[in-house]
Design an enzyme around this catalytic site. Structure first.
Site, mmCIF file in Angstrom:
data_model
loop_
_atom_site.group_PDB
_atom_site.id
_atom_site.type_symbol
_atom_site.label_atom_id
_atom_site.label_comp_id
_atom_site.label_asym_id
_atom_site.label_seq_id
_atom_site.Cartn_x
_atom_site.Cartn_y
_atom_site.Cartn_z
ATOM 1 C CE LYS A 142 -48.678 -19.853 3.322
ATOM 2 N NZ LYS A 142 -47.314 -19.390 3.649
ATOM 3 C CE LYS A 173 -42.782 -24.722 10.765
ATOM 4 N NZ LYS A 173 -44.124 -24.254 11.192
ATOM 5 C CD GLN A 181 -47.591 -26.023 8.088
ATOM 6 O OE1 GLN A 181 -46.793 -25.918 9.012
ATOM 7 N NE2 GLN A 181 -48.679 -25.285 8.019
ATOM 8 C CG ASN A 215 -48.186 -14.648 16.303
ATOM 9 O OD1 ASN A 215 -48.820 -15.626 15.919
ATOM 10 N ND2 ASN A 215 -48.497 -13.424 15.931
ATOM 11 C CG ASP A 251 -42.909 -22.072 13.613
ATOM 12 O OD1 ASP A 251 -44.080 -22.461 13.645
ATOM 13 O OD2 ASP A 251 -42.032 -22.576 14.355
ATOM 14 C CE LYS A 261 -50.582 -27.249 11.584
ATOM 15 N NZ LYS A 261 -49.627 -26.456 12.349
HETATM 16 P P1 NDP Z 1 -42.967 -17.041 19.056
HETATM 17 O O1 NDP Z 1 -41.528 -17.084 18.740
HETATM 18 O O2 NDP Z 1 -43.733 -15.802 18.802
HETATM 19 O O3 NDP Z 1 -43.191 -17.450 20.581
HETATM 20 C C1 NDP Z 1 -42.769 -18.678 21.084
HETATM 21 C C2 NDP Z 1 -43.048 -18.716 22.570
HETATM 22 O O4 NDP Z 1 -42.793 -20.029 23.043
HETATM 23 C C3 NDP Z 1 -42.160 -17.796 23.355
HETATM 24 O O5 NDP Z 1 -42.818 -17.387 24.507
HETATM 25 C C4 NDP Z 1 -40.987 -18.712 23.687
HETATM 26 O O6 NDP Z 1 -40.255 -18.319 24.828
HETATM 27 C C5 NDP Z 1 -41.680 -20.010 23.932
HETATM 28 N N1 NDP Z 1 -40.763 -21.118 23.606
HETATM 29 C C6 NDP Z 1 -40.143 -21.331 22.416
HETATM 30 N N2 NDP Z 1 -39.339 -22.413 22.495
HETATM 31 C C7 NDP Z 1 -39.458 -22.871 23.738
HETATM 32 C C8 NDP Z 1 -38.895 -23.962 24.424
HETATM 33 N N3 NDP Z 1 -38.017 -24.795 23.818
HETATM 34 N N4 NDP Z 1 -39.278 -24.150 25.707
HETATM 35 C C9 NDP Z 1 -40.163 -23.313 26.307
HETATM 36 N N5 NDP Z 1 -40.730 -22.255 25.700
HETATM 37 C C10 NDP Z 1 -40.385 -22.042 24.440
HETATM 38 O O7 NDP Z 1 -43.592 -18.288 18.274
HETATM 39 P P2 NDP Z 1 -45.120 -18.574 17.909
HETATM 40 O O8 NDP Z 1 -46.007 -18.026 18.962
HETATM 41 O O9 NDP Z 1 -45.318 -18.182 16.510
HETATM 42 O O10 NDP Z 1 -45.140 -20.169 17.948
HETATM 43 C C11 NDP Z 1 -45.486 -20.911 19.114
HETATM 44 C C12 NDP Z 1 -45.896 -22.316 18.707
HETATM 45 O O11 NDP Z 1 -47.049 -22.238 17.841
HETATM 46 C C13 NDP Z 1 -44.857 -23.120 17.938
HETATM 47 O O12 NDP Z 1 -44.975 -24.491 18.260
HETATM 48 C C14 NDP Z 1 -45.269 -22.917 16.492
HETATM 49 O O13 NDP Z 1 -44.811 -23.959 15.653
HETATM 50 C C15 NDP Z 1 -46.783 -22.953 16.641
HETATM 51 N N6 NDP Z 1 -47.519 -22.344 15.538
HETATM 52 C C16 NDP Z 1 -47.315 -21.040 15.176
HETATM 53 C C17 NDP Z 1 -48.052 -20.498 14.149
HETATM 54 C C18 NDP Z 1 -47.942 -19.050 13.791
HETATM 55 O O14 NDP Z 1 -48.782 -18.603 12.987
HETATM 56 N N7 NDP Z 1 -47.017 -18.294 14.345
HETATM 57 C C19 NDP Z 1 -49.004 -21.301 13.368
HETATM 58 C C20 NDP Z 1 -49.206 -22.631 13.889
HETATM 59 C C21 NDP Z 1 -48.454 -23.123 14.912
HETATM 60 P P3 NDP Z 1 -38.824 -17.590 24.636
HETATM 61 O O15 NDP Z 1 -39.145 -16.194 24.243
HETATM 62 O O16 NDP Z 1 -38.202 -17.698 25.983
HETATM 63 O O17 NDP Z 1 -38.090 -18.354 23.586
#
Ligand code: NDP
Length: 448
Positions: free
Chosen positions: A93, A129, A114, A244, A169, A117
């Protein structure tokens, strides 16, 4: 922390040789192996059965071609991955990431993390993943749909509700999960809970969208309560990202009485000393799919600065990195500490470099590592799987209450394990050990 145990030194050497050119994966493995030293010293059967050597090698890693047609008729090719890391305690998962930086190293580091976690959630889910180097930015809905359909046309043969259950993600939210699910259903002629993060009309769970961000705050609140007799209330909070995780971390932080003053995206960050107006952020990011800098045109008193790193120079009590890996380096961590940060809790996966973590620990900052603090997303995905299997759906309040219980429990597992193994207060070591023990015991029981 340098390794002293010869078995672990040898395992790490092999990992470095075998995965040369994969710095993120080596970074993630190094951190975990350093934490496991006291367990390996205490339990010789782990070396005898080579549990760690087996754990650092994915059970399976699939790499595939993803061809798709753009709106202008041009034909493109991306690379797809699914890493099925460990199935000792349940079906694989873990999320799917769509971002141009995706490669084998990033998918493997995420898959490895993962496993621990998922174990920490206490739910029966193994670790995996996947993703692709496809860049969703600027693509039309139709292009996203065609990409997702092509991606699933290969992925479907490797996954299933009892085999491997992907989720979202970076770059994969409700829209993408919908297209992926639609294609899986067409190919297999099956309506099953093969993906989580689904829409509410076709098997999704209430509170899944909010879960990672909410869970991060439940964890932070419990950590502050237990370790500082304090709470999120009235704290100034900086959150990176505006996706998110960042959006729902902001919402819960505000509900708990905290003041979120900054958010970012990969271009830059906004600072709003009056506290971020989340309705405006959600309109820009969720409805218009725009950029965070548009916020300053709509809210008086807010400023925008180009570049991501500067966000960590804003003085705050709590820092919640929710964007991406290695976004806080040693230098940024030193500035946070100098400015008096009391807690750093990770919403993103591996957002702090090893130097940054060392700086927090030396500076007496409470540190909530990703695999514990952001486990709320996958935990709620686990709850979505349960609802799908039972063919029923729980209310928002029921799911949220279970999520909160799981996050509080994860904090205490990490806190207690750290204490038991002589690292009181070090939640990183505690989370790694607590997550590890359950997987190791399952692997021991199941034979080589
Ligand atoms: P989203 O795609 O919804 O949002 C990602 C955010 O981070 C955006 O604001 C994006 O900006 C920014 N971002 C992405 N890549 C970069 C980068 N290389 N440098 C700077 N900013 C960056 O993703 P999530 O919110 O789902 O995920 C965010 C983090 O949380 C990740 O590390 C993910 O692995 C982790 N995570 C997510 C989970 C989930 O349930 N969604 C669960 C556990 C962990 P831009 O729009 O400019 O790309």
């Amino acid at each position: 922390m340098a390794l002293k145990n010869q078995y672990l030194i040898d395992v790490l050497e092999t990992v470095k040789k075998r995965n040369a050119g994969e710095p993120e994966f080596i970074q993630a493995v190094t951190e975990v192996l350093e934490s496991l030293e006291p367990v390996v010293e205490k339990r010789p059967e782990l070396e005898k059965e080579n549990i760690i050597g087996r754990m650092v090698e994915p059970e399976r890693m699939v790499m595939f071609r993803v061809p798709w047609v753009a709106d202008d008729g041009s034909v493109h090719v991306n690379r797809g991955f699914r890493c099925q890391f460990n199935s000792a305690i349940g079906p694989y998962k873990g999320g799917l990431r769509l971002h141009p930086s995706v490669n084998a190293s990033i998918i493997k580091f995420l898959g490895f993390e993962q496993c621990f976690k998922n174990s920490l959630t206490t739910l029966p889910i193994g670790g995996g993943k996947g993703g692709s180097d496809f860049d969703p930015k600027g693509k039309s809905d139709r292009e996203i749909m065609r990409f997702c359909q092509s991606f699933m046309t290969e992925l479907y043969r490797h996954i299933g509700p009892d085999t491997d259950v992907p989720a979202g993600d970076i770059g994969v939210g409700g829209r993408e999960i919908g297209y992926l699910f639609g294609q899986y259903k067409k190919i297999r002629n099956e309506f099953t809970g093969v993906l989580t993060g689904k829409g509410l009309t076709y098997g999704g769970s209430l509170a899944r969208t909010e879960a990672t961000g909410y869970g991060l705050l439940y964890f932070t609140e419990e950590m502050l309560n237990v370790m500082k007799k304090d709470s999120v209330k009235d704290k100034t909070i900086v959150i990176s990202g505006s996706g998110n995780v960042a959006i729902y971390a902001t919402q819960k932080a505000q509900q708990l009485g905290g003041k979120v003053v900054a958010l970012s995206d990969s271009n830059g960050y906004i600072y709003d000393p009056n506290g971020v107006n989340l309705d405006v952020v959600r309109q820009i990011k969720e409805v218009e799919r725009g950029r965070i800098k548009e916020y300053v045109g709509r809210v008086e008193g807010a400023t925008y600065t180009e570049g991501c790193k500067g966000i960590w120079t804003i003085p705050c009590d709590i820092a919640l990195p929710c964007a991406t890996q290695n976004e806080i380096d040693g230098e940024s961590a030193a500035i946070l500490v100098k400015n008096g940060v009391m807690a750093v809790c990770e919403g993103a996966n591996m957002p702090s470099t090893p130097e940054a973590i060392e700086t927090y620990l030396k500076g007496g900052v409470l540190y909530g590592p990703a695999k514990a603090a952001n486990a709320g997303g996958v935990a709620t995905s686990g709850l979505e799987m349960s609802q799908n299997s039972a063919r029923l759906s729980w209310t928002f309040e029921e799911v949220d209450a279970k999520l909160k219980g799981i996050m509080v429990n994860i904090f205490h597992s990490a806190y207690n394990a750290a204490e038991e193994y002589g690292f009181a207060g070090n939640l990183m070591v505690g989370a790694n050990i607590a997550g590890f023990v359950k997987i190791a015991d399952a692997m021991l029981a199941q034979g080589v």
